[in-house]
Motif scaffolding. Structure first.
Motif, PDB file in Angstrom:
ATOM      1  N   LYS A  15       0.821  -1.219   0.000  1.00  0.00           N
ATOM      2  CA  LYS A  15       0.000   0.000   0.000  1.00  0.00           C
ATOM      3  C   LYS A  15       0.855   1.270   0.000  1.00  0.00           C
ATOM      4  O   LYS A  15       0.316   2.385  -0.041  1.00  0.00           O
ATOM      5  N   LYS A  68       0.020   3.825   2.739  1.00  0.00           N
ATOM      6  CA  LYS A  68      -1.395   4.118   2.962  1.00  0.00           C
ATOM      7  C   LYS A  68      -1.976   3.123   3.964  1.00  0.00           C
ATOM      8  O   LYS A  68      -1.601   1.952   3.974  1.00  0.00           O
ATOM      9  N   HIS A  69      -2.888   3.577   4.781  1.00  0.00           N
ATOM     10  CA  HIS A  69      -3.501   2.715   5.789  1.00  0.00           C
ATOM     11  C   HIS A  69      -4.663   1.915   5.187  1.00  0.00           C
ATOM     12  O   HIS A  69      -5.274   2.325   4.198  1.00  0.00           O
ATOM     13  N   ASN A 118      -8.449   0.271   4.999  1.00  0.00           N
ATOM     14  CA  ASN A 118      -9.784   0.690   5.424  1.00  0.00           C
ATOM     15  C   ASN A 118     -10.368  -0.361   6.360  1.00  0.00           C
ATOM     16  O   ASN A 118      -9.763  -1.413   6.608  1.00  0.00           O
TER      17      ASN A 118
END
Length: 710
Positions: free
Chosen positions: A323, A326-327, A329
């Protein structure tokens, strides 16, 4: 080199341990065996050293000064020499700190009369002057006459023969200092890279180092600070309760960089230097801490002691790495956590770790929502649903108990005595313990002791455990279950339900113990299944099987491997008869339900590539190879059939490529002409039978073709 000389050279900064070597891993039994062999003058191996004026990064705080000229680097023998340093000098060698010595082998004692070796036991040694700390013997703090005087003070007779025996044995121990380790040397002209290669080869021939440790040695060759950098990060994670090893870091790097779990040699080359630093920066700056936070907050894991296999974290880390900072969801987090729980209770990585990581990491690479598919992979091998029978005779070491702890934390369950929630951060006094609900001492009196294996296993069953604080466990004592649970019910009306404990007082009586177990098994199975299923909905995506997965599954009715088209690996020459074997396989697929032929793959799935075939065609390339193959196919099956029913591709596996021939089912029977022993062309008809191609005589063709082509 004499042992005493080797130890002096360490202190004089003339003999060093390189940073790329693993840490000290010997245990007390290893130290005992080494000293025993030295006393008995048995062989104890060799030292491998490299004399150089350009050493690699060194272990410990000392920094090499080029003014001191050539020094020796210890490539093999570090475990033995470190052990001897600690036992002879009584100190940790300068290239380690005390905290880095996980197994302190100092304190070994010797019976100077019998030469028996043991670590200190007060009962056995306190009043027996024959038992001495071997470090004191080496340092001559104790002499034979001291032992003789001690025996005489106890009233024992020490005759001349006994006196001589004690003196001889003391000398045998002291003479270890003069023993010589045979020293093999690496040439002075060797480079750092060559020295690491030698270290690798020496250790690869034995079982002392893992693939990951050898890979880390190679990484340290082109990134000297790597080991210390990794260790600093592991220390940070340990403070959060996640105790991981350097091996784990190597698996993470291999997964993130190559989506593999088995081919550690991918990390060996210096061409990785920039890439591995970039990968580690992302892992160190964000990914590792993020995944640990996810596991603590969403999986309710406070310590890696609760985890059955930490390698289940590798696919999650690799997924988050992909990712690029990015975290995840909410849905992605839930799917990952759900898969993690099942990977633990269904022991995904307990065996065949590398092969299973290979498969799972390919899924992470190829599929957008991989954890649905990964869960389906587990379900292929093991049932997902938990049954009450799975708890029978299972102790707290079983993975189901880990899941139980996480589930109880998720519900807000608390200690029955203190009321402290199991999830809260606690000091040592309030750390969690696994308490027998029915005390073992009372069950033992009822026939559940060690004399009856089945009954004993029921007494230790995880369903007879509640999770309470250390303080509560000490205060509870041996209180009868019916009294203890009744008190808990009165003080905390919801407490038993939160820990899934039956609330029927009749079941709390010791004569109904096995009924209690049966009831709690049912409750736990129901509650844990609901917990797992309720995390999120998971449905495996409809994705085609990858070529890697096909090869891993092995040959079958619609898949066949051939090492080559025409190169004979056994004879080392061209063998055109192998081309006939390929044609037979294509015909058999066409006359059956179709299939795939992979050329350049051994029967066991090992990728060989096409270099042998390229060589046989005059150093050909892919284009020339494909032209030759298509000419063979056109001559045997006709251009129309080849154009409409056959597809040829050249997939790559790392630096190797293979030939993939996809064959569709034929509309009409396919008969090929192959030469017999006399060189005469004969018409032949082939079909698939299991994972092989079988010939059917032309006389038997009618019944087969009637069914197949009607």
């Amino acid at each position: 080199m004499k042992i005493s000389t080797a130890l002096d050279k360490i202190d004089e900064h003339q003999l060093f341990v390189p940073a790329f070597q693993r840490e000290y891993v010997w245990k007390r039994e290893d130290a005992k065996q080494l000293i025993d062999s030295l006393i008995k003058d048995y062989p104890t191996g060799t030292m491998l050293t490299w004399e150089t004026s350009n050493p690699p990064e060194l272990k410990g705080p000392y920094k090499y000064d080029e003014k001191q000229g050539a020094v020796r680097i210890l490539l093999d023998g570090q475990q033995r020499l470190t052990t001897l340093y600690m036992l002879i000098k009584g100190e940790v060698p300068p290239y380690y700190t005390a905290a880095e010595i996980l197994n302190d082998t100092r304190g070994l004692h010797v019976n100077v009369e019998t030469l028996e070796l043991e670590y200190f036991s007060k009962t056995k040694m306190e009043n027996d002057p024959r038992w001495q700390n071997i470090t004191d013997v080496f340092q001559r703090k104790v002499r034979a006459k001291d032992i003789i005087r001690g025996l005489e003070e106890k009233g024992e007779d020490v005759n001349r023969a006994r006196d001589d025996l004690l003196d001889d044995n003391m000398r045998a121990i002291e003479n270890i200092l003069a023993r010589e380790f045979p020293e093999q040397t690496v040439p002075v002209r060797a480079t750092v890279r060559e020295a690491i290669d030698i270290f690798y080869k020496v250790n690869a021939s034995g079982v002392s180092l893992t693939d990951a440790e050898l890979a880390l040695a190679q990484i340290s060759g082109y990134w000297p600070e790597a080991r210390d950098i990794f260790k600093r990060k592991l220390t940070e994670l340990q403070k959060q309760g996640f105790v991981l090893k350097l091996d784990f870091v190597v698996y993470v790097l291999l997964g993130c960089m190559y989506h593999l779990g088995s081919d550690m040699k991918k990390l060996h080359g210096v061409e990785n230097s920039a890439t591995i630093r970039d990968a580690w920066k992302l892992l160190d700056d964000s990914v590792l801490d993020y995944v640990v936070s996810l596991m603590k907050s969403h999986a309710y894991i406070d310590h890696t002691d609760e985890i059955n296999s930490v390698y289940a974290l590798v696919p999650i880390i690799t997924y988050c790495f992909g990712k690029k900072g990015k975290h995840l969801n909410d849905v992605e987090i839930r799917k990952a956590i759900k898969w993690f729980f099942y990977s633990q209770i269904r022991t995904r990585y307990i065996s065949q770790l590398q092969q299973k990581l290979d498969r799972d990491l390919r899924v992470v690479r190829d599929i957008e929502n991989p954890f649905d598919e990964l869960l389906a992979v587990i379900e292929e091998e093991r049932r997902l649903k938990i049954t009450p029978e799975e708890f029978v005779a299972r102790s707290i070491s079983h993975p189901l108990f880990g899941l139980l702890r996480w589930y109880l934390k998720s519900k807000g369950a608390f200690c029955f005595t203190t009321g402290v929630e199991l999830r809260q951060t606690m000091g040592k006094k309030y750390s969690l313990e696994n308490d027998h609900i029915f005390p073992y001492s009372r069950l033992k009196a009822e026939g559940y002791g060690r004399d009856n294996r089945l009954k004993y296993s029921l007494a230790q069953e995880l369903t007879n455990r509640a999770i309470i604080t250390k303080y509560a466990n000490r205060s509870k004592g041996m209180k009868a279950a019916e009294d203890y649970l009744a008190d808990v019910k009165q003080r905390f009306p919801n407490g038993l339900k939160l820990q899934c404990i039956p609330e029927d007082p009749e079941l709390w009586k010791i004569e109904n113990y096995e009924q209690f177990l049966q009831e709690r098994r049912k409750i736990l199975a129901k509650e844990l299944n609901a917990f797992l299923e309720g995390i999120t909905d998971t449905r495996p995506s409809e994705t085609p099987i990858t070529l890697e997965d096909m090869i891993a599954e092995g040959e079958g009715e619609e898949l066949e491997f051939k090492s080559s088209l025409r190169w004979d690996y056994v004879e080392g020459t061209v063998n055109k008869k192998l081309e006939d074997v390929v044609l037979k396989t294509v015909a058999a697929f066409a006359n059956s339900q179709g299939g795939t032929l992979l050329i350049g793959v051994k029967d066991d799935g090992e990728i060989l590539g096409l270099e042998g075939d390229y060589h046989s065609l005059g150093q050909a390339d892919r284009d020339k190879y494909e032209l030759h193959l298509r000419n063979l196919l056109n001559n045997s099956f006709g251009t129309s059939f080849v154009t409409s029913k056959i597809r040829v591709a050249f997939p790559e596996f790392g630096e190797l490529e293979i030939c993939q021939v996809d064959v569709q089912p034929a509309s009409n029977p396919v008969i090929i002409k192959l030469k017999d022993k006399n060189g005469q062309p004969q018409e032949r008809f082939y079909v698939r039978s299991g994972n092989s191609s079988q010939e059917i005589s032309l006389g038997e063709m009618h019944s087969y073709t009637t069914d197949r082509f009607s």
